[in-house]
Enzyme design. Structure first.
Site, PDB file in Angstrom:
ATOM      1  N   GLU A 359       1.017  -1.007   0.072  1.00 18.10           N
ATOM      2  CA  GLU A 359      -0.364   0.513  -0.214  1.00 18.10           C
ATOM      3  C   GLU A 359       0.970   1.196   0.311  1.00 18.10           C
ATOM      4  OE1 GLU A 359      -3.855  -1.049   2.661  1.00 18.10           O
ATOM      5  OE2 GLU A 359      -2.820   0.246   3.376  1.00 18.10           O
ATOM      6  N   CYS A 360       0.443   2.445  -0.857  1.00 19.86           N
ATOM      7  CA  CYS A 360       1.204   3.725  -1.395  1.00 19.86           C
ATOM      8  C   CYS A 360       2.527   3.407  -0.855  1.00 19.86           C
ATOM      9  CB  CYS A 360       0.311   4.697  -0.130  1.00 19.86           C
ATOM     10  SG  CYS A 360       0.240   6.250  -0.117  1.00 19.86           S
ATOM     11  N   ALA A 361       3.523   3.027   0.100  1.00 17.27           N
ATOM     12  CA  ALA A 361       4.841   3.558  -0.030  1.00 17.27           C
ATOM     13  C   ALA A 361       5.301   2.067   0.045  1.00 17.27           C
ATOM     14  CB  ALA A 361       5.696   3.902   1.470  1.00 17.27           C
ATOM     15  N   SER A 451      -0.595  -0.971  -4.923  1.00 20.92           N
ATOM     16  CA  SER A 451      -1.922   0.119  -5.218  1.00 20.92           C
ATOM     17  C   SER A 451      -1.515   1.689  -3.760  1.00 20.92           C
ATOM     18  CB  SER A 451      -3.252  -0.211  -4.259  1.00 20.92           C
ATOM     19  OG  SER A 451      -4.620   0.648  -4.374  1.00 20.92           O
TER      20      SER A 451
END
Length: 474
Positions: A359-361, A451
């Site tokens: 997720e993200c990072a 994502s």
């Protein structure tokens, strides 16, 4: 300690707007109450990952989020009770202004909604630095706006002088709301910020400890702790039928197997099948995660271990699944890139088809490069810093079958970043965004689900079960 049936004593710390001092007051109150020997349960309204770190430092307990958008209003009280088990009092820090919620969704996900769902009294923190008598109109407006929100008192923050305090108290008294504290400006309480808000506790070390101690001392000296505890005890019982949320049948020692590498060991469910080993990224670069995710994985049969991508040169031995949450890889890009051994270990695991949730990072870390520096190369995509802030709740549906969800699964999430990934989606996207704009985003490749979208698995416990099952069968 108070049982859930009789109602956990609780307060919501809110403000008219962001920047008023909610985090200072909430964290300081938690620290001051803990310093008096109370077991304090810390909570944060909304999806924020950083404030709960300061809350945990103040209380010695895991900071937990209460998000009516991500998890639904019906889970707010159960998640609250889950976090408050065995505690004497709970302090809930609000988000933004008291009545600010998800854009275009009315009161949904606002501090006011959470206060009503918990039937908790609200303490309004007012930045009084540029006003005197006008504070009465402000407080009156917030008190009268929604009769179902009970504002039990005011804490005046950033007060300039004794004379200023007298004028403010006279003004608030005219509204009939008690002043429960007065705080002056104090430099040691200031917490540094950068592009996505406060600097996380994990990055500040002893400086964070000193800041939290200063917050606690300031609140203890400037606030009426007895009155605040009395207000919390007046909250009364929670709505009928409220019961603590549970992740599943997680056993207690000595039956559970415990393992750790660079972090806290988590008990795994015993049984005939050996537990599936799931590694979770931690350390200063990856500080964003919800405690419930780890609990759900353990309840689903995983043996959860943490590792630090800045320090550990390979994944924990026997890793069968990998979770890389949010954080600040852009701040540590050089160090992450230099750790070639771990980058290779992550790439090998992903290429083997093992389930990987990023997720993200985590998405940035799996890319080919970040700001020109080599990353894991699992995804044929490039990431870079951007001037544009992407922020907001998202209504999403899974586009592709993955280790997290079957196609068509609907989840709500949150985006918060100042980076761009190009391309933004792979041949098999992770999510189709339904609101506020329609687009596809993310990557599903082999066992990888990557994502920008942050999700809260308590809203759909099947996510963790599916992930652990994929670890078992991949």
């Amino acid at each position: 300690m108070t049982s859930p049936d009789s109602g956990v004593p609780r307060l919501v710390i809110a403000a008219p707007s962001s920047g008023s001092g909610k985090t200072t007051v909430a964290t300081g109150l938690m620290a001051a109450l803990a310093g008096r020997g109370l077991a304090v349960s810390p909570h944060k309204v909304g999806p924020d990952y950083i404030d709960p770190g300061y809350h945990a430092l103040a209380t010695g307990r895991v900071g937990r989020n209460l998000d009516a958008y991500l998890c639904g209003p019906e889970l707010v009280a159960p998640l609250f009770l889950h976090g408050a088990r065995g505690c004497d009092i709970a302090v809930v820090e609000g988000v933004m202004g008291l009545y600010d919620g998800a854009a275009g969704e009315g009161e949904l996900a606002s501090t006011a909604q959470v206060a009503k769902l918990l039937r908790a009294p609200v303490v309004l923190v007012v930045d009084a630095s540029s006003q005197s008598r006008s504070v009465a109109a402000l407080v009156h407006g917030f008190v009268s706006w929604d009769p179902e929100v009970r504002i039990g008192g005011v804490i005046l923050n950033k007060v300039a002088s004794d004379r200023h305090e007298v004028l403010l108290r006279e003004a608030v008294d005219s509204v009939g709301v008690p002043v429960l504290g007065v705080l002056r400006r104090a430099a040691p309480v200031d917490v540094p910020s950068r592009h996505l808000g406060l600097v996380p506790v994990a990055e500040r070390g002893s400086d964070a400890v000193e800041a939290v101690a200063a917050m606690g001392a300031q609140v203890a000296a400037g606030c009426d702790l007895e009155a605040l505890v009395g207000l919390a005890r007046a909250a009364g019982p929670l709505p009928g039928g409220s019961a603590p949320w549970t992740p599943g049948p997680v056993p207690t020692l000595p039956h559970a197997r415990m393992r750790s590498r660079g972090g806290t060991p988590i008990p795994s469910r015993p049984g005939k099948k050996s537990p599936q080993r799931v590694a979770i990224a931690g350390g200063p670069a990856f500080t964003f995660s919800y405690a419930e995710h780890t609990e759900l994985l353990a309840a689903a049969g995983a043996e959860v271990v943490t590792f630090d991508p800045l320090r550990d040169e390979e994944l924990p031995e026997g890793t069968q699944g990998l979770v890389i949450g949010g954080g600040f890889p852009e701040v540590y890009a050089a160090e992450l890139s230099a750790n070639e051994g771990l980058r290779k270990s992550v790439a090998e695991l992903a290429l083997s088809g093992a389930p990987v949730a990023a997720e993200c990072a985590g998405l940035l870390y799996l890319c080919r490069e970040l700001d020109g520096l080599p990353m894991c190369g699992v995804l044929d995509a490039s990431a870079r810093m951007s001037e544009r802030l992407t922020l907001g709740y998202r209504d999403a549906v899974a586009v592709s079958d993955s280790a997290l969800a079957g196609a068509g699964t609907r989840l709500r999430g949150h985006e918060f970043h100042r980076t761009v990934v190009e391309p933004g989606a792979g041949a098999a996207p992770a999510w189709g965004m339904r609101a506020p704009e329609r687009r596809v985003e993310g990557f599903v490749e082999r066992g990888v689900h990557a994502s920008y979208l942050h999700t809260h698995w308590a809203a759909e416990p099947g996510v963790a079960r599916r992930f652990v099952e994929r670890c078992r069968t991949s």
